[in-house]
Scaffold this motif. Structure first.
Motif, mmCIF file in Angstrom:
data_model
loop_
_atom_site.group_PDB
_atom_site.id
_atom_site.type_symbol
_atom_site.label_atom_id
_atom_site.label_comp_id
_atom_site.label_asym_id
_atom_site.label_seq_id
_atom_site.Cartn_x
_atom_site.Cartn_y
_atom_site.Cartn_z
ATOM 1 N N ALA A 1 -11.665 -15.935 -30.781
ATOM 2 C CA ALA A 1 -13.246 -16.206 -30.498
ATOM 3 C C ALA A 1 -13.459 -17.534 -31.300
ATOM 4 O O ALA A 1 -14.371 -18.215 -31.060
ATOM 5 N N ASP B 1 -11.932 -20.187 -30.984
ATOM 6 C CA ASP B 1 -12.007 -21.438 -29.868
ATOM 7 C C ASP B 1 -12.868 -21.040 -28.785
ATOM 8 O O ASP B 1 -12.527 -21.537 -27.576
ATOM 9 N N ASP B 2 -13.721 -20.101 -28.776
ATOM 10 C CA ASP B 2 -14.685 -19.706 -27.546
ATOM 11 C C ASP B 2 -13.840 -19.168 -26.286
ATOM 12 O O ASP B 2 -14.161 -19.732 -25.292
ATOM 13 N N TYR C 1 -15.116 -12.984 -24.697
ATOM 14 C CA TYR C 1 -16.655 -12.508 -24.768
ATOM 15 C C TYR C 1 -16.580 -11.048 -24.468
ATOM 16 O O TYR C 1 -15.808 -10.505 -23.362
ATOM 17 N N PRO D 1 -18.077 -12.645 -30.098
ATOM 18 C CA PRO D 1 -19.356 -12.643 -29.253
ATOM 19 C C PRO D 1 -19.339 -11.254 -28.528
ATOM 20 O O PRO D 1 -18.425 -10.953 -28.017
ATOM 21 N N ARG E 1 -22.756 -17.715 -24.880
ATOM 22 C CA ARG E 1 -21.608 -18.915 -25.160
ATOM 23 C C ARG E 1 -20.776 -18.979 -24.004
ATOM 24 O O ARG E 1 -20.205 -17.859 -23.546
ATOM 25 N N LEU F 1 -17.256 -19.769 -22.157
ATOM 26 C CA LEU F 1 -15.962 -19.573 -22.511
ATOM 27 C C LEU F 1 -15.193 -21.015 -22.000
ATOM 28 O O LEU F 1 -15.259 -21.810 -21.166
ATOM 29 N N SER F 2 -14.251 -21.275 -23.110
ATOM 30 C CA SER F 2 -13.440 -22.812 -22.916
ATOM 31 C C SER F 2 -12.148 -22.734 -22.292
ATOM 32 O O SER F 2 -11.438 -21.886 -22.708
#
Length: 334
Positions: free
Chosen positions: A158, A160-161, A164, A203, A314, A316-317
């Motif tokens: 989480a 580092d995104d 979810y 998240p 958010r 996701l990266s």
């Protein structure tokens, strides 16, 4: 293979009487990532560690997929579980291909990645370990309390995104949940999971799925409220889907458990499904169509706005993704 008890929130470690022990079947698939081009789901790839689900949810849209294994979508779906013992190995290979382009993966789309047998097999945990190593983004929907076991990995990702989570809460009524979802975590336990995930920095949102007219639809706002109070930042819903054999199975469940409402429930479903029990039409299969479908959409939107949900989802990266290390014998020499 016997069932192993764990805390599902029902206050008892006793196995449900009359339910056969789980039989495991090895799934010899050569890959674990499945791709799709569906325009009404927010992902183009997914991983299902298991086929079949011990939770035994009466409404599960994935039940008919057990027919592909030559098994029944009824009791077989709940007690004969196919699993991929080498899922993590296959995933590493697929993520390591030069042609692979990183994009978020949905984990456990058809059947719950955190169903009870995961406690013994650890397939989902092994997949998360590969995701964590490669910094690969993923999302998941679950109603399984075992997700709490993996808070260490989820919290790390989480930051580092990369993750979810949506927790599925179908009802706050314990008695209804026990009948609809006999071996899934209790409703209050799922709300606890939302709070624990949020506290860990993961998240998390709530998914009211499925919404069943004249059975649990009156709880839509209450579920959103309860989830928001525990820290959910997003909320959504999915209208009941009854594909293939489920179009016959679910009405029978209604007649057994809520006979006084059975005809009314099916009538409302048909009004939102073009006169049928189910519609697979993209753009309508998740929400339905018509007056009642529009009303549900408005109710969900107003409730989410009132509770401050869905203001910011958010993204996701993929920026931190790195292909898995080659652990073959040649690399071990260096």
């Amino acid at each position: 293979m016997e069932r192993e008890a764990f805390d599902d929130g029902w206050g008892s470690a006793e196995a449900e009487p009359g339910v056969p022990p789980t039989e495991l079947i090895i799934d010899g698939a050569k890959s674990v990532i499945t791709y799709n081009e569906s325009p009404d789901v927010p992902f183009d790839r997914s991983i299902n560690p298991y086929r079949g689900c011990e939770h035994g949810c009466s409404y599960c849209f994935a039940r008919p997929t057990h027919s592909y294994l030559g098994l029944s979508p009824g009791l077989d779906f709940e007690t004969k579980i196919a699993y991929k013992p080498d899922a993590a190995v296959l995933l590493r290979k697929e993520l390591g291909k030069r042609s692979y382009v990183c994009a978020p993966i949905a984990l456990g789309v058809n059947t719950d990645a955190y169903q009870p047998i995961e406690r013994k097999l650890g397939i989902t945990r092994s997949i998360l370990e590969v995701f964590a190593e490669c910094r690969h983004p993923f999302s998941m929907v679950t109603k399984g309390s075992l997700i709490e076991r993996d808070l260490d990995l989820l919290a790390d990702m989480a930051r580092d995104d990369l993750v979810y989570v949506m927790i599925s809460v179908t009802t706050l009524d314990g008695e209804l949940a026990r009948r609809m979802e006999p071996r899934a975590a209790a409703p209050h336990r799922r709300l606890e999971l939302i709070e624990k995930l949020r506290t860990a920095g993961v998240p998390v949102g709530v998914l009211f799925a499925p919404l069943i007219p004249a059975l649990n639809d009156h709880e839509l706002e209450r579920v959103f409220e309860a989830a928001a109070a525990r820290g959910a930042e997003a909320a959504g819903y999915v209208l009941l889907r009854l594909p293939h054999e489920l179009a016959d199975m679910f009405p029978k469940w209604l007649q057994t458990h809520v006979p006084g409402r059975a005809a009314h429930v099916m009538s409302l479903i048909q009004q939102m499904r073009g006169g049928k029990a189910n519609s697979a039409q993209f753009g309508k299969r998740m929400r339905g169509e018509g007056l009642f479908a529009d009303l549900y959409a408005k109710r969900a939107k107003l409730a989410a706005e009132r509770l401050g949900l869905n203001k910011m989802r958010r993204a996701l990266s993929t920026a931190a993704f790195k292909p898995p290390r080659d652990e073959g014998p040649q690399m071990s020499l260096w």
